[in-house]
Enzyme design. Structure first.
Site, mmCIF file in Angstrom:
data_model
loop_
_atom_site.group_PDB
_atom_site.id
_atom_site.type_symbol
_atom_site.label_atom_id
_atom_site.label_comp_id
_atom_site.label_asym_id
_atom_site.label_seq_id
_atom_site.Cartn_x
_atom_site.Cartn_y
_atom_site.Cartn_z
ATOM 1 N N ASP A 11 -1.519 -2.226 10.543
ATOM 2 C CA ASP A 11 -2.360 -2.333 9.319
ATOM 3 C C ASP A 11 -3.325 -3.681 9.348
ATOM 4 O OD1 ASP A 11 -3.039 -1.881 6.436
ATOM 5 O OD2 ASP A 11 -1.593 -3.424 5.884
ATOM 6 N N SER A 12 -4.212 -3.734 8.394
ATOM 7 C CA SER A 12 -4.949 -4.744 8.405
ATOM 8 C C SER A 12 -4.179 -6.077 8.006
ATOM 9 C CB SER A 12 -6.022 -4.579 7.213
ATOM 10 O OG SER A 12 -5.296 -4.472 6.090
ATOM 11 N N CYS A 74 -2.725 1.900 7.404
ATOM 12 C CA CYS A 74 -3.845 1.563 6.688
ATOM 13 C C CYS A 74 -4.594 2.477 6.059
ATOM 14 C CB CYS A 74 -4.448 0.423 7.559
ATOM 15 S SG CYS A 74 -5.949 -0.430 6.747
ATOM 16 N N ASN A 75 -4.848 2.597 4.834
ATOM 17 C CA ASN A 75 -5.813 3.954 4.431
ATOM 18 C C ASN A 75 -7.403 3.766 4.802
ATOM 19 O OD1 ASN A 75 -4.531 5.842 2.483
ATOM 20 N ND2 ASN A 75 -3.342 3.832 2.462
ATOM 21 N N THR A 76 -7.833 2.189 4.826
ATOM 22 C CA THR A 76 -9.091 1.935 5.185
ATOM 23 C C THR A 76 -9.367 2.197 6.509
ATOM 24 O OG1 THR A 76 -8.866 0.090 3.513
ATOM 25 C CG2 THR A 76 -10.514 0.069 5.049
ATOM 26 N N GLU A 153 0.173 -9.015 -3.120
ATOM 27 C CA GLU A 153 0.519 -9.844 -2.083
ATOM 28 C C GLU A 153 1.164 -11.093 -2.861
ATOM 29 O OE1 GLU A 153 -1.929 -10.795 0.975
ATOM 30 O OE2 GLU A 153 -1.930 -8.819 2.038
ATOM 31 N N CYS A 185 -3.709 3.343 -0.552
ATOM 32 C CA CYS A 185 -3.727 2.095 -0.075
ATOM 33 C C CYS A 185 -2.127 1.731 -0.025
ATOM 34 C CB CYS A 185 -4.186 0.950 -0.956
ATOM 35 S SG CYS A 185 -4.257 -0.818 -0.232
ATOM 36 N N HIS A 187 -0.680 -0.948 0.135
ATOM 37 C CA HIS A 187 -0.350 -2.212 -0.617
ATOM 38 C C HIS A 187 0.202 -1.502 -2.138
ATOM 39 C CE1 HIS A 187 -2.351 -4.706 2.034
ATOM 40 N NE2 HIS A 187 -1.701 -6.007 1.340
HETATM 41 N N1 DGL Z 1 -3.493 -1.943 3.282
HETATM 42 C C1 DGL Z 1 -4.944 -1.439 3.340
HETATM 43 C C2 DGL Z 1 -5.129 -0.162 3.137
HETATM 44 O O1 DGL Z 1 -4.009 0.830 3.173
HETATM 45 C C3 DGL Z 1 -5.744 -2.349 2.232
HETATM 46 C C4 DGL Z 1 -5.928 -3.900 2.474
HETATM 47 C C5 DGL Z 1 -7.300 -4.362 3.255
HETATM 48 O O2 DGL Z 1 -8.291 -4.167 2.283
HETATM 49 O O3 DGL Z 1 -7.098 -4.399 4.221
HETATM 50 O O4 DGL Z 1 -6.231 0.536 2.936
#
Ligand code: DGL
Length: 270
Positions: A11-12, A74-76, A153, A185, A187
């Site tokens: 993930d990011s 990570c969805n992004t 966070e 996302c 998070h």
């Molecule tokens: N966890 C990331 C996602 O699922 C979002 C956090 C980010 O912007 O890096 O998209």
């Protein structure tokens, strides 16, 4: 490829730990290696080119640890880089979008689906494109909710500010009468209580990470890669930066304290 090789997850940052939490339930005996790019988070506000570049580096880091498959938690990164990753690396790679879409389509009754995610996920229309590909008649409403990432966070789960911001983000989707909302996302599951309160109990929240985790099991099984050991698998966590509050935040995401955590130098990714 050996069945006992670890599953790689990246993930990011630490959002992907909500996916590891699900994997702990579904696949406790798999060995897992997690990489969180905490030095370069967030990915959600970066250009597609940058997210693709970073995602390739993250995947390569995991491949060097001999993982048997990769979960892009990570969805992004899933929205922007999945195709490139599958082209570049000859290993099974699971993203968040397809499983989330499948789960949402199974749940919706009125065909109105909401999607929330980072700017990148929403601007790239990753979910709406895939949803409409599956069923043209669906009505899809999307909303970027960038402030949910820092709120999660900071562990501001029950904070009045979180409720106010969530109301602001979600009111429009509520008015559209969506009956299913994709938490696009990794998070966001941390904030699911407040999101559910605002959307109401008639709306089903889809945790894309949870949906992806259940697919991973059949994926491994289908390819003869399931670790059949009866022992609890090893978990190794790597991050590219170690902020002071990391352990507290990480345990909120993971639901338990983290052990075997190592910080790597960014150069190791290049
Ligand atoms: N966890 C990331 C996602 O699922 C979002 C956090 C980010 O912007 O890096 O998209």
């Amino acid at each position: 490829m050996n069945r006992t090789n670890p599953v790689g997850v990246f993930d990011s940052g630490i959002g992907g730990l909500t996916v590891v939490k699900e994997l702990d339930q579904i696949l406790p005996n798999e060995n897992l290696i997690y990489f969180g790019d905490t030095a370069r988070v967030p990915y959600g506000s970066k250009s597609n080119e940058t997210v693709i570049e970073y995602s390739k580096q993250d995947a390569k880091f995991l491949l060097n640890k001999n993982v048997k498959m990769i979960i892009v938690a990570c969805n992004t990164a899933s929205s922007v880089a999945l195709k490139e990753l599958r082209k570049s690396f000859d290993i099974p790679i699971v993203g968040m979008i397809e499983p989330g879409v499948k789960a949402a389509i199974e749940k919706t009754k009125n065909g109105k689906i909401g999607v929330i995610g980072t700017h990148s996920t929403i601007n790239n229309k990753a979910y709406s494109r895939e949803l409409l590909k599956q069923n043209k008649k669906l009505q899809v409403y999307e909303k970027a909710c960038p402030l949910f990432v820092p709120l999660a966070e900071e562990g501001m789960i029950d904070h009045p500010a979180t409720k106010l911001i969530a109301e602001d983000y979600l009111t429009e989707l509520k008015k559209k009468k969506v009956d299913t909302l994709i938490l696009g996302c990794t998070h966001y599951p941390i904030l699911s209580k407040v999101i559910q309160e605002i959307m109401g109990n008639n709306v089903t929240l889809i945790d894309s990470g949870k949906a992806a985790s259940s697919i991973v099991e059949s994926y491994l099984q289908g390819r003869g890669l399931r670790n059949e050991s009866h022992q609890i698998g090893k978990r190794e966590y790597y991050v590219s930066d170690l902020p002071q509050k990391f352990k507290t935040i990480a345990s909120t995401f993971l639901g338990k304290p983290i052990s075997d955590l190592r910080k790597i130098d960014l150069e190791e990714l290049f």
